[in-house]
Design a protein around this motif. Structure first.
Motif, PDB file in Angstrom:
ATOM      1  N   THR A 157      42.964  38.892  46.504  1.00  0.00           N
ATOM      2  CA  THR A 157      42.796  38.599  47.930  1.00  0.00           C
ATOM      3  C   THR A 157      42.119  37.252  48.177  1.00  0.00           C
ATOM      4  O   THR A 157      42.309  36.645  49.224  1.00  0.00           O
ATOM      5  N   GLY A 158      41.301  36.796  47.211  1.00  0.00           N
ATOM      6  CA  GLY A 158      40.529  35.581  47.436  1.00  0.00           C
ATOM      7  C   GLY A 158      39.348  35.793  48.368  1.00  0.00           C
ATOM      8  O   GLY A 158      38.751  34.829  48.855  1.00  0.00           O
ATOM      9  N   ALA A 159      38.993  37.049  48.635  1.00  0.00           N
ATOM     10  CA  ALA A 159      37.865  37.340  49.519  1.00  0.00           C
ATOM     11  C   ALA A 159      36.557  36.921  48.853  1.00  0.00           C
ATOM     12  O   ALA A 159      36.419  36.956  47.626  1.00  0.00           O
ATOM     13  N   ARG A 160      35.602  36.516  49.671  1.00  0.00           N
ATOM     14  CA  ARG A 160      34.266  36.235  49.156  1.00  0.00           C
ATOM     15  C   ARG A 160      33.615  37.551  48.736  1.00  0.00           C
ATOM     16  O   ARG A 160      33.998  38.626  49.193  1.00  0.00           O
ATOM     17  N   GLN A 170      45.846  29.075  53.315  1.00  0.00           N
ATOM     18  CA  GLN A 170      44.721  28.751  54.194  1.00  0.00           C
ATOM     19  C   GLN A 170      44.308  29.953  55.029  1.00  0.00           C
ATOM     20  O   GLN A 170      43.124  30.264  55.161  1.00  0.00           O
ATOM     21  N   ALA A 171      45.302  30.665  55.589  1.00  0.00           N
ATOM     22  CA  ALA A 171      44.999  31.821  56.428  1.00  0.00           C
ATOM     23  C   ALA A 171      44.340  32.936  55.626  1.00  0.00           C
ATOM     24  O   ALA A 171      43.378  33.565  56.085  1.00  0.00           O
ATOM     25  N   VAL A 172      44.833  33.182  54.424  1.00  0.00           N
ATOM     26  CA  VAL A 172      44.282  34.262  53.593  1.00  0.00           C
ATOM     27  C   VAL A 172      42.848  33.934  53.167  1.00  0.00           C
ATOM     28  O   VAL A 172      41.970  34.807  53.165  1.00  0.00           O
ATOM     29  N   LEU A 173      42.601  32.671  52.823  1.00  0.00           N
ATOM     30  CA  LEU A 173      41.261  32.276  52.381  1.00  0.00           C
ATOM     31  C   LEU A 173      40.284  32.131  53.540  1.00  0.00           C
ATOM     32  O   LEU A 173      39.078  32.076  53.334  1.00  0.00           O
ATOM     33  N   GLY A 174      40.798  32.027  54.772  1.00  0.00           N
ATOM     34  CA  GLY A 174      39.921  31.890  55.926  1.00  0.00           C
ATOM     35  C   GLY A 174      39.357  30.504  56.098  1.00  0.00           C
ATOM     36  O   GLY A 174      38.270  30.337  56.661  1.00  0.00           O
ATOM     37  N   HIS A 175      40.087  29.476  55.639  1.00  0.00           N
ATOM     38  CA  HIS A 175      39.636  28.098  55.798  1.00  0.00           C
ATOM     39  C   HIS A 175      39.938  27.601  57.200  1.00  0.00           C
ATOM     40  O   HIS A 175      41.054  27.780  57.707  1.00  0.00           O
TER      41      HIS A 175
END
Length: 386
Positions: A203-206, A323-328
């Motif tokens: 997911t690339g979530a923090r 970009q959308a998935v990472l929330g940048h």
């Protein structure tokens, strides 16, 4: 008169502290040696809260302010009497250390300068601080208009740089090579930890975002989980790999009847009894132990970088989707993952050399000119086939 104070002569007194209150309205409080709240910092913290800064951000700012106030308390200067002389000496102290405190990295010093300049800028605007900001802008740039003559097609640069702000080298985000990741994953001790790592890397979530997932935020049918974004506090659905949901189901089966059930209940719990909601510190310690067993040095955040690199390398996946998935907020932030990773560059260049050697070994060399002995040429050129 300019005060002469060598940074090596200043040894900070370890007084005061940054206290975590556990209160939503005031998550952190800076206190002095007597335990009294430092008023100017409390006002600044309220400004940060009103600007929707997270508690983690307030804590980060608080640590920079604590170092600065300890410096001022040590040299006997009131916060609103500080000048660029104190700011200069503090910058030198951070850079050189004093024999007890080690020098701080350029990134820490740059963050500190930004925070302290903003702290004084806020009090200047409110009419509560000194007449001049002790952390001024660079003399060569402060008179220029920001982004003057800037090409709108180029990324914006920070033109208004603080005088005592160090240059921070840009760094390529550190991801986890596939071999190292496989070694780490093989040593994870439980289905819960395998599920966590699988979600992190897909997911690339923090780290804190994944821990925010509630039981009702899991949608295996559509392969989605709902996290709370760190910066905005908004909920967002993130796609995850099939493997992540398989490990999650095994973990849930193991914990069934041992933890409260409900859509608003946390998804992640401690394995040790009595079960408690899993915290960032808990998952961080778990990953440290796995690293020790695997002999690796990966971090939880490097799993986010790994996910980002894997998505960015897929030619069928638009970078705007990444970009959308990472929330940048900016696409330029996502573009750093187009930079080749060091290990990939080394592998490809070594493959290039190997291919050159293979082609050279297979190349047919024309017969030598009259007068040259073939055996001599074989010695000279390493026995190339003719």
């Amino acid at each position: 008169m300019t005060q002469q104070r060598g940074s090596s002569q200043v040894s900070l007194a370890v007084v005061g502290g940054l206290v975590e209150t556990g209160q939503v309205q005031e998550p952190f409080r800076l206190v002095d040696a007597d335990g009294a709240t430092v008023g100017p910092v409390a006002v600044f913290f309220r400004e940060l809260e009103a600007a929707n800064r997270s508690p983690a951000t307030i804590r980060s700012y608080g640590m920079d302010l604590l170092r600065w106030f300890r410096f001022l308390w040590t040299v006997g200067i009131a916060w609103d009497r500080a000048t660029s002389v104190e700011a200069r000496d503090f910058a030198r102290w951070l850079r050189l250390g004093d024999g007890v405190h080690q020098p701080y990295s350029a990134s820490v010093r740059a963050h500190s300068e930004t925070v302290l300049r903003g702290f004084y800028a806020f009090h200047l605007e409110e009419g509560l601080g000194p007449v001049l900001n002790p952390f001024p802008l660079d003399r060569a740039r402060r008179g220029r208009r920001a982004h003057a003559h800037h090409n709108p097609m180029d990324p914006h640069r920070e033109e208004r740089v603080g005088r005592y702000r160090p240059v921070v080298a840009s760094r390529i985000p550190r991801s986890v090579p596939d071999e190292e990741f496989n070694e780490i994953f093989a040593r994870l001790p439980s289905d819960r930890d395998r599920a966590l790592v699988a979600f992190y890397v897909s997911t690339g979530a923090r780290a804190s975002e994944l821990l925010s997932v509630r039981q009702g935020g899991v949608d295996p049918g559509r392969q989605l989980i709902t996290v709370v974004r760190k910066g905005t506090g908004a909920s967002q659905q993130l796609p995850a790999s099939t493997d992540a949901f398989v490990w999650l189901r095994l973990y849930q089966a193991h914990m069934e009847g041992l933890v409260p059930a409900g859509r608003e209940e946390p998804l992640w719990w401690t394995i040790r009894r009595p079960a408690r909601p899993l915290t960032y510190h808990g998952v961080h310690r778990m990953f440290e132990r796995v690293n020790a067993r695997a002999g690796t040095r990966a971090t939880l955040h490097s799993l986010r970088h790994t996910a980002a690199y894997r998505m960015a390398e897929d030619p069928t996946l638009p970078l705007t989707d990444v970009q959308a998935v990472l929330g940048h907020a900016q696409l330029s932030t996502t573009q750093i993952y187009l930079t080749p990773r060091k290990e990939d560059v080394i592998r490809r260049v070594l493959d290039h050399y190997a291919e050159q050697s293979r082609q050279a070994a297979e190349r047919t060399v024309p017969p030598p000119a009259p007068g040259y002995r073939p055996e001599t040429l074989d010695v000279l050129f390493g026995g190339v086939a003719r």
